[in-house]
Design a protein around this motif. Structure first.
Motif, PDB file in Angstrom:
ATOM      1  N   ARG A  33       0.827  -1.214   0.000  1.00 30.64           N
ATOM      2  CA  ARG A  33       0.000   0.000   0.000  1.00 30.64           C
ATOM      3  C   ARG A  33       0.855   1.255   0.000  1.00 30.64           C
ATOM      4  N   ARG A  34       1.912   1.273   0.825  1.00 29.90           N
ATOM      5  CA  ARG A  34       2.800   2.442   0.852  1.00 29.90           C
ATOM      6  C   ARG A  34       3.462   2.656  -0.501  1.00 29.90           C
ATOM      7  N   LYS A  35       3.850   1.566  -1.160  1.00 32.47           N
ATOM      8  CA  LYS A  35       4.513   1.656  -2.461  1.00 32.47           C
ATOM      9  C   LYS A  35       3.544   2.165  -3.528  1.00 32.47           C
ATOM     10  N   LEU A  36       2.294   1.707  -3.498  1.00 34.47           N
ATOM     11  CA  LEU A  36       1.296   2.194  -4.452  1.00 34.47           C
ATOM     12  C   LEU A  36       1.137   3.706  -4.334  1.00 34.47           C
ATOM     13  N   ILE A  37       1.003   4.168  -3.115  1.00 33.34           N
ATOM     14  CA  ILE A  37       0.852   5.613  -2.881  1.00 33.34           C
ATOM     15  C   ILE A  37       2.100   6.354  -3.353  1.00 33.34           C
ATOM     16  N   GLU A  38       3.259   5.799  -3.044  1.00 31.54           N
ATOM     17  CA  GLU A  38       4.528   6.435  -3.430  1.00 31.54           C
ATOM     18  C   GLU A  38       4.650   6.595  -4.942  1.00 31.54           C
ATOM     19  N   ILE A  39       4.360   5.535  -5.706  1.00 31.20           N
ATOM     20  CA  ILE A  39       4.524   5.650  -7.159  1.00 31.20           C
ATOM     21  C   ILE A  39       3.485   6.587  -7.765  1.00 31.20           C
ATOM     22  N   ARG A  40       2.289   6.591  -7.188  1.00 32.90           N
ATOM     23  CA  ARG A  40       1.258   7.516  -7.696  1.00 32.90           C
ATOM     24  C   ARG A  40       1.692   8.954  -7.472  1.00 32.90           C
ATOM     25  N   LEU A  48      -7.530   4.433 -15.136  1.00 34.06           N
ATOM     26  CA  LEU A  48      -7.913   3.027 -14.991  1.00 34.06           C
ATOM     27  C   LEU A  48      -9.399   2.790 -15.241  1.00 34.06           C
ATOM     28  N   ASN A  49     -10.103   3.869 -15.586  1.00 31.06           N
ATOM     29  CA  ASN A  49     -11.541   3.775 -15.835  1.00 31.06           C
ATOM     30  C   ASN A  49     -12.283   3.185 -14.635  1.00 31.06           C
ATOM     31  N   LYS A  56      -5.948  -8.208  -6.845  1.00 31.87           N
ATOM     32  CA  LYS A  56      -5.411  -9.172  -7.802  1.00 31.87           C
ATOM     33  C   LYS A  56      -4.089  -8.646  -8.354  1.00 31.87           C
ATOM     34  N   LEU A  57      -3.246  -9.556  -8.761  1.00 35.42           N
ATOM     35  CA  LEU A  57      -1.972  -9.186  -9.363  1.00 35.42           C
ATOM     36  C   LEU A  57      -2.200  -8.326 -10.604  1.00 35.42           C
ATOM     37  N   SER A  58      -3.225  -8.653 -11.374  1.00 29.49           N
ATOM     38  CA  SER A  58      -3.522  -7.876 -12.585  1.00 29.49           C
ATOM     39  C   SER A  58      -3.910  -6.440 -12.235  1.00 29.49           C
ATOM     40  N   THR A  59      -4.585  -6.246 -11.115  1.00 25.82           N
ATOM     41  CA  THR A  59      -4.965  -4.897 -10.672  1.00 25.82           C
ATOM     42  C   THR A  59      -3.725  -4.091 -10.303  1.00 25.82           C
ATOM     43  N   ILE A  60      -2.820  -4.719  -9.576  1.00 24.71           N
ATOM     44  CA  ILE A  60      -1.587  -4.038  -9.176  1.00 24.71           C
ATOM     45  C   ILE A  60      -0.739  -3.708 -10.403  1.00 24.71           C
ATOM     46  N   THR A  61      -0.704  -4.632 -11.350  1.00 27.08           N
ATOM     47  CA  THR A  61       0.051  -4.412 -12.587  1.00 27.08           C
ATOM     48  C   THR A  61      -0.517  -3.235 -13.371  1.00 27.08           C
ATOM     49  N   TYR A  66       4.884   2.930 -14.287  1.00 24.19           N
ATOM     50  CA  TYR A  66       5.829   1.978 -13.713  1.00 24.19           C
ATOM     51  C   TYR A  66       5.550   0.576 -14.214  1.00 24.19           C
ATOM     52  N   LYS A  67       6.513  -0.317 -14.005  1.00 22.35           N
ATOM     53  CA  LYS A  67       6.345  -1.738 -14.240  1.00 22.35           C
ATOM     54  C   LYS A  67       6.417  -2.433 -12.889  1.00 22.35           C
ATOM     55  N   LEU A  68       5.697  -3.511 -12.764  1.00 20.57           N
ATOM     56  CA  LEU A  68       5.699  -4.278 -11.529  1.00 20.57           C
ATOM     57  C   LEU A  68       6.858  -5.275 -11.549  1.00 20.57           C
TER      58      LEU A  68
END
Length: 95
Positions: free
Chosen positions: A33-40, A54-55, A74-79, A87-89
């Motif tokens: 979660r912290r990483k998602l916020i950071e990259i955004r 992401l619609n 899901k992994l696809s959601t994170i990707t 970014y790339k996962l």
């Protein structure tokens, strides 16, 4: 009476039986979660911006980033999230 800081509270809590193990088990979800916020944020995007890419809705992005969320994305959601932020996962396993 002095207020307890979060750091002091955490240190005391981690000394209690079972707490350290439970904390370690939850750590990957918090790190994600912290990483998602950071990259955004590094991409200069708001939750609304990312949702538009992401619609989806801002509330879905908020839920995805929330450490209190009970959902496991899901992994696809994170990707797709990473891609929308430029970014790339990359997944790594450690021992």
């Amino acid at each position: 009476m002095a207020r307890t800081t979060l750091r002091t509270f955490k240190k005391k809590a981690l000394n209690k039986p079972g707490v350290k193990e439970a904390y370690a088990e939850l750590e990957p979800a918090y790190v994600l979660r912290r990483k998602l916020i950071e990259i955004r944020q590094k991409a200069g995007l708001t939750q609304e911006d990312l949702a538009a890419r992401l619609n989806t809705s801002k509330s879905n992005i908020s839920r995805l980033e929330s450490v209190n969320s009970t959902i496991s994305p899901k992994l696809s959601t994170i990707t797709e999230y990473a891609k929308a932020a430029g970014y790339k996962l990359k997944i790594d396993f450690v021992k």
